[in-house]
Design an enzyme around this catalytic site. Structure first.
Site, PDB file in Angstrom:
ATOM      1  N   GLU A 124      -9.863  -1.795   5.582  1.00 27.10           N
ATOM      2  CA  GLU A 124     -10.445  -1.444   6.882  1.00 27.10           C
ATOM      3  C   GLU A 124     -11.667  -2.315   7.174  1.00 27.10           C
ATOM      4  O   GLU A 124     -12.222  -2.951   6.257  1.00 27.10           O
ATOM      5  CB  GLU A 124     -10.849   0.037   6.857  1.00 27.10           C
ATOM      6  CG  GLU A 124      -9.683   0.998   6.663  1.00 27.10           C
ATOM      7  CD  GLU A 124      -8.816   1.181   7.911  1.00 27.10           C
ATOM      8  OE1 GLU A 124      -8.671   0.252   8.722  1.00 27.10           O
ATOM      9  OE2 GLU A 124      -8.284   2.308   8.067  1.00 27.10           O
TER      10      GLU A 124
ATOM     11  N   ASP B  38       0.820  -1.216   0.000  1.00 31.36           N
ATOM     12  CA  ASP B  38       0.000   0.000   0.000  1.00 31.36           C
ATOM     13  C   ASP B  38       0.850   1.261   0.000  1.00 31.36           C
ATOM     14  O   ASP B  38       2.072   1.202   0.148  1.00 31.36           O
ATOM     15  CB  ASP B  38      -0.964   0.004   1.207  1.00 31.36           C
ATOM     16  CG  ASP B  38      -0.287  -0.450   2.501  1.00 31.36           C
ATOM     17  OD1 ASP B  38       0.953  -0.372   2.594  1.00 31.36           O
ATOM     18  OD2 ASP B  38      -1.012  -0.884   3.408  1.00 31.36           O
TER      19      ASP B  38
ATOM     20  N   ASN C 155      -7.277  -2.177  14.590  1.00 32.92           N
ATOM     21  CA  ASN C 155      -8.667  -2.542  14.276  1.00 32.92           C
ATOM     22  C   ASN C 155      -8.757  -3.794  13.403  1.00 32.92           C
ATOM     23  O   ASN C 155      -9.805  -4.093  12.844  1.00 32.92           O
ATOM     24  CB  ASN C 155      -9.385  -1.372  13.582  1.00 32.92           C
ATOM     25  CG  ASN C 155      -8.742  -0.996  12.243  1.00 32.92           C
ATOM     26  OD1 ASN C 155      -7.751  -1.593  11.837  1.00 32.92           O
ATOM     27  ND2 ASN C 155      -9.315  -0.015  11.570  1.00 32.92           N
TER      28      ASN C 155
ATOM     29  N   HIS D 249      -7.088  -4.324  10.567  1.00 33.74           N
ATOM     30  CA  HIS D 249      -6.889  -4.158   9.112  1.00 33.74           C
ATOM     31  C   HIS D 249      -5.616  -4.859   8.650  1.00 33.74           C
ATOM     32  O   HIS D 249      -4.659  -5.020   9.412  1.00 33.74           O
ATOM     33  CB  HIS D 249      -6.927  -2.684   8.682  1.00 33.74           C
ATOM     34  CG  HIS D 249      -5.736  -1.853   9.052  1.00 33.74           C
ATOM     35  ND1 HIS D 249      -5.835  -0.525   9.384  1.00 33.74           N
ATOM     36  CD2 HIS D 249      -4.409  -2.127   9.130  1.00 33.74           C
ATOM     37  CE1 HIS D 249      -4.632  -0.040   9.644  1.00 33.74           C
ATOM     38  NE2 HIS D 249      -3.749  -0.989   9.496  1.00 33.74           N
TER      39      HIS D 249
HETATM   40  C1  F6R Z   1       1.533  -1.024   6.061  1.00 33.56           C
HETATM   41  C2  F6R Z   1       0.258  -1.742   6.213  1.00 33.56           C
HETATM   42  C3  F6R Z   1      -0.516  -1.643   7.487  1.00 33.56           C
HETATM   43  C4  F6R Z   1       0.354  -1.859   8.712  1.00 33.56           C
HETATM   44  C5  F6R Z   1      -0.459  -1.762   9.999  1.00 33.56           C
HETATM   45  C6  F6R Z   1       0.427  -1.857  11.232  1.00 33.56           C
HETATM   46  O1  F6R Z   1       2.110  -1.281   4.801  1.00 33.56           O
HETATM   47  O2  F6R Z   1      -0.167  -2.383   5.311  1.00 33.56           O
HETATM   48  O3  F6R Z   1      -1.567  -2.586   7.471  1.00 33.56           O
HETATM   49  O4  F6R Z   1       0.955  -3.125   8.626  1.00 33.56           O
HETATM   50  O5  F6R Z   1      -1.137  -0.550  10.027  1.00 33.56           O
HETATM   51  O6  F6R Z   1       1.301  -0.757  11.270  1.00 33.56           O
HETATM   52  P1  F6R Z   1       2.477  -0.682  12.325  1.00 33.56           P
HETATM   53  O7  F6R Z   1       3.427  -1.775  11.983  1.00 33.56           O
HETATM   54  O8  F6R Z   1       3.113   0.673  12.127  1.00 33.56           O
HETATM   55  O9  F6R Z   1       1.870  -0.864  13.663  1.00 33.56           O
END
Ligand code: F6R
Length: 231
Positions: free
Chosen positions: A132, A56, A125, A127
């Site tokens: 989401e 992403d 959450n 995701h």
């Molecule tokens: C990032 C992504 C997100 C993160 C998630 C956790 O490329 O796809 O799903 O993996 O938001 O983020 P951190 O590791 O910063 O807690």
């Protein structure tokens, strides 16, 4: 967690040197990338035939913004190892037409067949990527609206007076689930609830990561704090 995760990637690269890897950003995989760079410096792994697709990217952020995932990936990994420039794929979050960029990304992915190993982090959450809660599971790459909870979490890495992006370009659940193997990473107590819900709760679009219970080749790498809420 980081070492275990890096070893799974190293094994994949050794057993299939032209593997297609799906890669996440965020805080969680930083140690994994450091370990991979270390292994590369020691001559243990060679990325010269590896192809990468990032999960992403924020949409939109100016090309020189320090928080772009593009920059993160070069700083944490690509500047230090030998993945050929032409084999690196990251959604372009600076384009006018986000939908066209999603189609381009999907087409590029199709050219390589399928992702061999998809690495994921998880949001508080539940995701994965920026899919989401409530997102349809049939989607491939798409523009997603970030939830208030996600934006609050992401705000940690933005300056106080700076708005967190409202949208992102993300691979969809369909893209993620099509990977041959998936590895989910989580660290820290803030993730414990989401990890427990994803792995042991009902399989529901309200907890996007719960779809991983349906994947036949799932590896989970956690630290102690992230497994605190296990039943
Ligand atoms: C990032 C992504 C997100 C993160 C998630 C956790 O490329 O796809 O799903 O993996 O938001 O983020 P951190 O590791 O910063 O807690």
């Amino acid at each position: 967690m980081s070492q275990a995760a890096a070893r799974v990637i190293a094994r994949q690269v050794l057993s299939k040197p032209d593997s297609v890897l799906g890669l996440p950003t965020g805080e969680t995989p930083i140690g994994m990338y450091e370990t991979l760079v270390h292994m590369y410096d020691q001559g243990l792994i060679d990325f010269s035939r590896i192809v990468t697709f990032n999960l992403d990217e924020y949409y939109t952020l100016s090309p020189d913004h320090p928080n772009r995932y593009h920059r993160y990936m070069y700083e944490k990994l690509f500047m230090h190892v030998n993945v050929p420039e032409g084999n690196i794929h990251i959604p372009d979050g600076g384009v006018q037409d986000g939908e066209a960029e999603c189609r381009r990304y999907d087409e590029e992915l199709v050219r390589y067949g399928r992702i061999n190993l998809q690495v994921l982090g998880i949001g508080t959450n539940g995701h994965i990527g920026f899919n989401e809660p409530g997102t349809a599971w049939g989607l491939t790459t798409h523009v997603s609206d970030l939830s208030p909870e996600t934006r609050e979490w992401e705000a940690r890495s933005f300056a106080e007076d700076e708005p967190v992006p409202r949208r992102a370009i993300t691979m969809g659940i369909k893209t993620i689930m099509n990977a041959e193997q998936i590895m989910l990473l989580a660290s820290g107590e803030e993730k414990a609830k989401a990890v427990a819900a994803a792995l042991f709760g009902p399989i529901t679009p309200q907890v996007p990561a719960s779809v991983l219970q349906l994947h036949p080749q799932l590896t989970v790498a956690l630290d102690k704090a992230a497994e605190e809420k296990f039943p």
